[in-house]
Scaffold this active site. Structure first.
Site, PDB file in Angstrom:
ATOM      1  N   CYS A   1      12.778   3.900   1.163  1.00 22.60           N
ATOM      2  CA  CYS A   1      12.957   5.289   0.720  1.00 22.60           C
ATOM      3  C   CYS A   1      13.661   6.034   1.854  1.00 22.60           C
ATOM      4  O   CYS A   1      13.119   6.960   2.438  1.00 22.60           O
ATOM      5  CB  CYS A   1      11.633   5.935   0.331  1.00 22.60           C
ATOM      6  SG  CYS A   1      10.351   5.824   1.567  1.00 22.60           S
TER       7      CYS A   1
ATOM      8  N   ALA B   1       0.825  -1.214   0.000  1.00 25.62           N
ATOM      9  CA  ALA B   1       0.000   0.000   0.000  1.00 25.62           C
ATOM     10  C   ALA B   1       0.861   1.268   0.000  1.00 25.62           C
ATOM     11  O   ALA B   1       1.921   1.270   0.633  1.00 25.62           O
ATOM     12  CB  ALA B   1      -0.901  -0.007   1.221  1.00 25.62           C
ATOM     13  N   PRO B   2       0.434   2.315  -0.694  1.00 25.61           N
ATOM     14  CA  PRO B   2      -0.824   2.487  -1.425  1.00 25.61           C
ATOM     15  C   PRO B   2      -0.843   1.907  -2.834  1.00 25.61           C
ATOM     16  O   PRO B   2      -1.824   2.100  -3.540  1.00 25.61           O
ATOM     17  CB  PRO B   2      -0.980   4.010  -1.467  1.00 25.61           C
ATOM     18  CG  PRO B   2       0.418   4.531  -1.464  1.00 25.61           C
ATOM     19  CD  PRO B   2       1.225   3.570  -0.637  1.00 25.61           C
ATOM     20  N   GLY B   3       0.206   1.229  -3.278  1.00 19.81           N
ATOM     21  CA  GLY B   3       0.073   0.456  -4.506  1.00 19.81           C
ATOM     22  C   GLY B   3       0.806   0.998  -5.717  1.00 19.81           C
ATOM     23  O   GLY B   3       0.616   0.484  -6.818  1.00 19.81           O
ATOM     24  N   GLY B   4       1.647   2.020  -5.534  1.00 23.99           N
ATOM     25  CA  GLY B   4       2.363   2.594  -6.682  1.00 23.99           C
ATOM     26  C   GLY B   4       3.212   1.548  -7.392  1.00 23.99           C
ATOM     27  O   GLY B   4       3.166   1.418  -8.622  1.00 23.99           O
TER      28      GLY B   4
ATOM     29  N   ASP C   1       9.206  -3.661  -0.139  1.00 27.07           N
ATOM     30  CA  ASP C   1       9.339  -2.198  -0.049  1.00 27.07           C
ATOM     31  C   ASP C   1       9.012  -1.857   1.409  1.00 27.07           C
ATOM     32  O   ASP C   1       7.884  -1.519   1.743  1.00 27.07           O
ATOM     33  CB  ASP C   1       8.344  -1.549  -1.028  1.00 27.07           C
ATOM     34  CG  ASP C   1       8.544  -0.058  -1.153  1.00 27.07           C
ATOM     35  OD1 ASP C   1       9.616   0.445  -0.790  1.00 27.07           O
ATOM     36  OD2 ASP C   1       7.599   0.623  -1.612  1.00 27.07           O
TER      37      ASP C   1
ATOM     38  N   ASP D   1      -0.565  -6.065   2.647  1.00 28.36           N
ATOM     39  CA  ASP D   1      -0.197  -4.942   3.517  1.00 28.36           C
ATOM     40  C   ASP D   1      -0.886  -5.194   4.842  1.00 28.36           C
ATOM     41  O   ASP D   1      -2.013  -5.688   4.880  1.00 28.36           O
ATOM     42  CB  ASP D   1      -0.618  -3.589   2.946  1.00 28.36           C
ATOM     43  CG  ASP D   1       0.202  -2.448   3.548  1.00 28.36           C
ATOM     44  OD1 ASP D   1       1.159  -1.984   2.894  1.00 28.36           O
ATOM     45  OD2 ASP D   1      -0.085  -2.057   4.702  1.00 28.36           O
TER      46      ASP D   1
HETATM   47  C1  LIG Z   1       6.954   2.131   2.049  1.00 29.44           C
HETATM   48  S1  LIG Z   1       5.290   1.709   2.256  1.00 29.44           S
HETATM   49  C2  LIG Z   1       4.984   0.796   0.789  1.00 29.44           C
HETATM   50  C3  LIG Z   1       4.756   1.645  -0.440  1.00 29.44           C
HETATM   51  C4  LIG Z   1       4.229   0.837  -1.614  1.00 29.44           C
HETATM   52  N1  LIG Z   1       5.084  -0.285  -1.931  1.00 29.44           N
HETATM   53  C5  LIG Z   1       4.057   1.704  -2.865  1.00 29.44           C
HETATM   54  O1  LIG Z   1       4.939   1.708  -3.736  1.00 29.44           O
HETATM   55  O2  LIG Z   1       3.018   2.366  -2.991  1.00 29.44           O
HETATM   56  C6  LIG Z   1       5.376   0.464   3.459  1.00 29.44           C
HETATM   57  C7  LIG Z   1       4.083  -0.271   3.714  1.00 29.44           C
HETATM   58  O3  LIG Z   1       4.393  -1.390   4.552  1.00 29.44           O
HETATM   59  C8  LIG Z   1       3.277  -1.679   5.331  1.00 29.44           C
HETATM   60  N2  LIG Z   1       3.758  -2.563   6.409  1.00 29.44           N
HETATM   61  C9  LIG Z   1       4.476  -2.228   7.506  1.00 29.44           C
HETATM   62  N3  LIG Z   1       4.784  -3.323   8.209  1.00 29.44           N
HETATM   63  C10 LIG Z   1       4.240  -4.377   7.560  1.00 29.44           C
HETATM   64  C11 LIG Z   1       4.202  -5.768   7.787  1.00 29.44           C
HETATM   65  N4  LIG Z   1       4.791  -6.296   8.857  1.00 29.44           N
HETATM   66  N5  LIG Z   1       3.542  -6.545   6.903  1.00 29.44           N
HETATM   67  C12 LIG Z   1       2.939  -6.019   5.810  1.00 29.44           C
HETATM   68  N6  LIG Z   1       2.919  -4.707   5.557  1.00 29.44           N
HETATM   69  C13 LIG Z   1       3.588  -3.887   6.404  1.00 29.44           C
HETATM   70  C14 LIG Z   1       2.759  -0.316   5.743  1.00 29.44           C
HETATM   71  O4  LIG Z   1       1.395  -0.372   6.102  1.00 29.44           O
HETATM   72  C15 LIG Z   1       3.000   0.496   4.467  1.00 29.44           C
HETATM   73  O5  LIG Z   1       1.835   0.551   3.698  1.00 29.44           O
END
Ligand SMILES: C[S@@+](CC[C@H](N)C(=O)[O-])C[C@H]1O[C@@H](n2cnc3c(N)ncnc32)[C@H](O)[C@@H]1O
Length: 447
Positions: free
Chosen positions: A384, A265-268, A331, A286
């Site tokens: 990031c 999330a948010p899915g980019g 990610d 997520d």
């Molecule tokens: C950096 S963001 C991801 C951005 C996404 N890949 C994009 O490109 O739009 C990290 C995500 O990891 C999720 N997250 C954090 N810990 C997690 C876990 N243990 N298992 C699954 N998701 C997790 C968070 O809710 C967040 O949405």
């Protein structure tokens, strides 16, 4: 002139910006805080609130001198919104107009404090030089970052930290990702130019990337609602090609490959993977069910398909069907220190203790997901972040724990950190890498 097109009065914008800035003091992000702003006031409010955050250190050091006791949140927010404008170069408003409008905003929302706001702002105008000289003695005001962040950056980037701090104060570029399933990037560039928007390609390493300058609302982008294009930073657009394409001796992923996007999330990046390879069997996880809904919305707009499931990716027993994956994108949750330009509030919201917790979570995610790869499968670890603890140190520790893992060299990735600002020094860019974007870390491990 019709009333509908009249610009909102400055005092209304200052008041909304003050509300957003007061919520930051309560630990809420600016994005969240701005959600409550009436749509007609949002663009102007956003500009004032972001200016307030970019001047957070200086405004804090000035208010400490000008207001003897800590002011109530909205009063402090109003002072921050107004002082940031008085500090802005070049100024957007005449100083006395700005002060009068701030006082008008105070009369509306905090009438008992209107006299204080007036006195403080007028004293700032009279004694600006001396007050600023004292303010700039604090590192937070001088560098516009918390001290712990400065120390970490200095340690991790001894040659580049100052350039990186300066870069963090600039507004972010407006980068788009063209949906290849609908048109070529060159065709979309022509559509943008036809719509009167100045645009150019982001560079060879991000073939779907387009840079629009000056930025515009997404509603002005041709075909946005129909999924022709998405907003995505240039450095984030490297994930899909790194995971999918043959890099060096690594072949392309086979047709119908099983792919896990573990923190989607948010899915980019989920969407980018599918735009490049709609044949993939993609599982998007997520742990945050609400954020995961945004993945669904994004995929619907782009007319793409994936299975989405809300789970903690570390709890493998709860969601895995036992079939190995050909590729995993991790990610991982991180400090977001690399997207400091787009989210200048993050540096003030984070605590130093968060970093150790994030590093632990990242290591746990790596440990949980690595065994789910098929032999020869690949895992792309991404953050990031500009901090070594979340990047090269995390990757090094993983390789130490897993001698069976091979780290596959990523092209244009000298020093591991990608997408650093050009003026942070070419040494951190690999050859031919020229995305004037944010700090990102990628490591590609092959099993
Ligand atoms: C950096 S963001 C991801 C951005 C996404 N890949 C994009 O490109 O739009 C990290 C995500 O990891 C999720 N997250 C954090 N810990 C997690 C876990 N243990 N298992 C699954 N998701 C997790 C968070 O809710 C967040 O949405």
């Amino acid at each position: 002139m019709t009333q509908a097109f009249a610009a909102p009065a400055l005092h209304l914008l200052l008041l909304e910006a003050a509300r957003a800035l007061s919520l930051l003091r309560a630990g809420r992000s600016l994005t969240e805080a701005l959600e409550a702003c009436p749509p007609a006031l949002r663009p102007g409010t956003q500009a004032l609130a972001f200016a307030g955050v970019r001047a957070h250190g200086r405004c804090g050091a000035l208010i400490a001198q000008l207001v003897p006791r800590r002011a109530p949140p909205l009063v402090e927010g109003l002072l921050r919104a107004a002082l940031a404008q008085l500090l802005s170069e070049p100024p957007s408003y005449a100083p006395h107009t700005l002060v009068n409008q701030a006082v008008q905003a105070a009369r509306k929302a905090v009438p008992a404090q209107a006299g204080l706001i007036n006195a403080v702002l007028r004293r700032f105008l009279r004694e600006r030089e001396a007050l600023m000289a004292t303010a700039l003695m604090t590192p937070e005001a001088q560098f516009e970052h918390p001290v712990w962040w400065l120390q970490r950056l200095k340690q991790d980037w001894p040659e580049h930290w100052q350039a990186m701090l300066l870069e963090a104060q600039k507004p972010p570029p407006f980068a788009l990702r063209v949906n290849r399933l609908q048109q070529t990037p060159a065709d979309y560039l022509a559509r943008l130019q036809g719509a009167g928007l100045a645009a150019r390609p982001l560079g060879a390493s991000v073939p779907e990337g387009v840079w629009v300058d000056p930025p515009c609302p997404v509603t002005q982008l041709p075909g946005f609602a129909d999924g022709a294009v998405s907003v995505q930073d240039g450095a984030a657009q490297l994930a899909a090609p790194l995971l999918l394409d043959g890099v060096g001796s690594l072949p392309d992923l086979p047709q119908g490959a099983r792919v896990l996007d573990a923190c989607a999330a948010p899915g980019g990046k989920t969407a980018h993977l599918l735009e490049r390879r709609p044949d993939l069997q993609l599982l998007a996880l997520d742990q945050d069910a609400q954020r995961l809904r945004r993945v669904d919305e994004t995929l619907q707009r782009l007319k793409l398909q994936a299975r989405c499931a809300a789970f903690d990716a570390r709890d493998v027993a709860a969601w895995w069907d036992g079939q190995p994956f050909d590729a995993i994108l991790l990610d991982a949750p991180c400090s977001a220190s690399g997207i400091n330009r787009r989210h200048p509030d993050v540096r003030w919201l984070r605590r130093e203790t968060d970093i150790a917790q994030l590093v632990t979570t990242q290591a746990q995610l790596l440990e949980a997901l690595w065994p789910l790869l098929a032999p020869g499968g690949r895992l792309l670890y991404a953050t990031c972040s500009l901090f070594a603890a979340e990047g090269r140190d995390q990757a090094g520790a993983f390789l130490h724990r897993h001698p069976e893992a091979r780290e596959h060299p990523v092209p244009g990735h000298s020093g591991h950190h990608l997408g650093l600002p050009e003026n942070a020094g070419v040494a951190v860019h690999g050859a031919g890498f020229a995305v004037p974007s944010d700090g990102f870390f990628y490591a590609l491990f092959v099993r």
